[in-house]
Design an enzyme around this catalytic site. Structure first.
Site, mmCIF file in Angstrom:
data_model
loop_
_atom_site.group_PDB
_atom_site.id
_atom_site.type_symbol
_atom_site.label_atom_id
_atom_site.label_comp_id
_atom_site.label_asym_id
_atom_site.label_seq_id
_atom_site.Cartn_x
_atom_site.Cartn_y
_atom_site.Cartn_z
ATOM 1 C CG ASP A 193 -1.560 1.416 1.239
ATOM 2 O OD1 ASP A 193 -1.581 2.528 0.538
ATOM 3 O OD2 ASP A 193 -2.823 0.587 2.049
ATOM 4 C CE1 TYR A 218 -7.268 10.258 0.554
ATOM 5 C CE2 TYR A 218 -8.259 8.870 -0.807
ATOM 6 C CZ TYR A 218 -7.824 9.010 0.348
ATOM 7 O OH TYR A 218 -8.002 8.123 1.183
ATOM 8 N NE ARG A 363 -1.342 12.184 10.021
ATOM 9 C CZ ARG A 363 -2.490 11.194 8.654
ATOM 10 N NH1 ARG A 363 -1.620 10.189 8.261
ATOM 11 N NH2 ARG A 363 -3.082 11.700 8.355
#
Length: 404
Positions: A193, A218, A363
């Site tokens: 991934d 995206y 994050r």
């Protein structure tokens, strides 16, 4: 680093001109990490042309004027960003749907092998999709284990390993070559991934010997909210794997309208329904922005921005949970804080948009194309102010009611 030093680095930055290619809101420092890339300026014109000329004027004729080939064309462009051949990547559906297709295809590839091996703490959707995939293949199972136990879990029953190249929470990066080799040594396929990798760090699927991969459009590719995703199948496997979603766009001869299904050759067989052309136009505009960029410069700046924010975090007493070594991480940095959600919301209220990951992670994405050194310096200053004043203790920021 002082603010003047940060400005000097921005002035000397070879990537600085790319900042002007994005429509960035005034007064916002965008450190999303990365759940949605910002809007490229070229995208608005691309969408307008798609709606007004291609759809509005050309109507059905546009399918013969570039629409029908868009999945292959855009896939070929993405291939150049991930170390693949143009005929090994195609754009289709969502990351989740593509992951399902590849996992079921891998499970059916060798009937003697019935296990998907993955990591606990992987991005939840990947594990959810894997659970659904094993339900579609009799006798199949998902074996998700802690990262430290992965190597021993890959055995003679493993059909495919499912690993996320860059961890969504910590930013920790797998050595793709090493873990692909471990899968191959056991006779298994390796599926990666790339959602937090493509457009952020160097990726070389063919160099690593990878078999399969998926990724979204995206995030760092700036394709827009809900942009179509992509999937990769190595040339060596393309004739031996079949998609479980036998849609008409994946048919060898879709316009013959035959009752029986015959899969198309190559990557086209991984298509299912009609491509969403408005969304494809947005994705292609975002991908095109990447095609003339020196990825070595991107990697170098990502490292510098990380080191800068890591030093600020250390001065403020925050625990960094992202790897310090550049080759062992992606392009975001994560800090642990007991009031991480409230801290994130307090920062957003002051124009610094990061994101929260349960239960205690703040994050910050470090995207070199549009982010400057002064941006990081200023974000660090605001972070320090929020921590010093304990602004995050305001009850308003303790309610978990926001997407970020």
């Amino acid at each position: 680093m002082t603010r003047d030093e940060a400005r000097a680095r921005d002035a000397a930055d070879p990537l600085r001109p790319y900042r002007d290619r994005f429509a960035l809101p005034e007064g916002v420092i965008y450190l999303d990490g990365n759940s949605l890339g910002p809007l490229p300026r070229a995208t608005a014109n691309a969408l307008a042309d798609m709606a007004q000329r291609q759809w509005g004027d050309r109507l059905i004729r546009s399918w013969n004027e570039g629409w029908i080939d868009a999945p292959q064309r855009i896939g070929g462009k993405i291939a150049s960003l991930i170390g693949a051949h143009p005929d090994e990547v195609i754009v289709a559906d969502s990351t989740s749907v593509n992951l399902f297709k590849l996992l079921v295809g891998a499970l059916r590839h060798d009937p003697k092998r019935r296990t998907i091996v993955s990591e606990t703490g992987n991005f939840p959707t990947d594990l959810h999709i894997a659970e659904g995939a094993v339900d579609c293949v009799p006798g199949a199972r998902l074996n998700a284990v802690a990262r430290d136990n992965l190597a021993e879990a890959i055995d003679h029953d493993t059909a495919v390993t499912l690993l996320t190249h860059v961890h969504y929470k910590t930013g920790e990066r797998y050595d793709m070559t090493r873990w692909t080799a471990l899968a191959h040594d056991a006779g298994a396929l390796a599926l990666w991934d790339l959602s937090h990798s493509v457009g952020a760090i160097e990726v070389d699927l063919n160099g690593a010997g990878a078999d399969l991969a998926v990724g979204c459009g995206y995030k760092y590719l700036n394709g827009g909210p809900g942009a179509p995703a992509f999937l990769f199948v190595s040339r060596a496997l393309q004739d031996g794997l079949a998609s479980p979603l036998s849609g008409w766009m994946g048919h060898a001869a879709p316009f013959e309208f035959a009752d029986a299904y015959t899969p198309a050759p190559g990557m086209t067989r991984w298509l299912a329904g009609t491509p969403p052309m408005l969304a494809m136009a947005g994705l292609e505009a975002g991908v095109d922005l990447w095609l003339d960029i020196d990825r070595a410069q991107v990697a170098a700046k990502s490292t510098a921005l990380f080191d800068m924010l890591a030093a600020i975090g250390a001065e403020l007493g925050l625990e960094c949970v992202s790897p310090a070594i550049p080759d062992e991480r992606g392009s975001h940095i994560s800090f642990r804080h007991p009031e991480a959600y409230a801290l994130c919301q307090a920062l957003i209220a002051r124009g610094v948009i990061g994101d929260f990951r349960d239960p205690d992670i703040v994050r910050f994405g470090l995207t070199p194309l549009y982010l400057g050194y002064e941006d990081v310096w200023r974000a660090g200053e605001i972070l320090g102010e929020v921590l010093a004043t304990k602004a995050y203790a305001d009850p308003e920021f303790s309610k978990r009611n926001a997407v970020t």
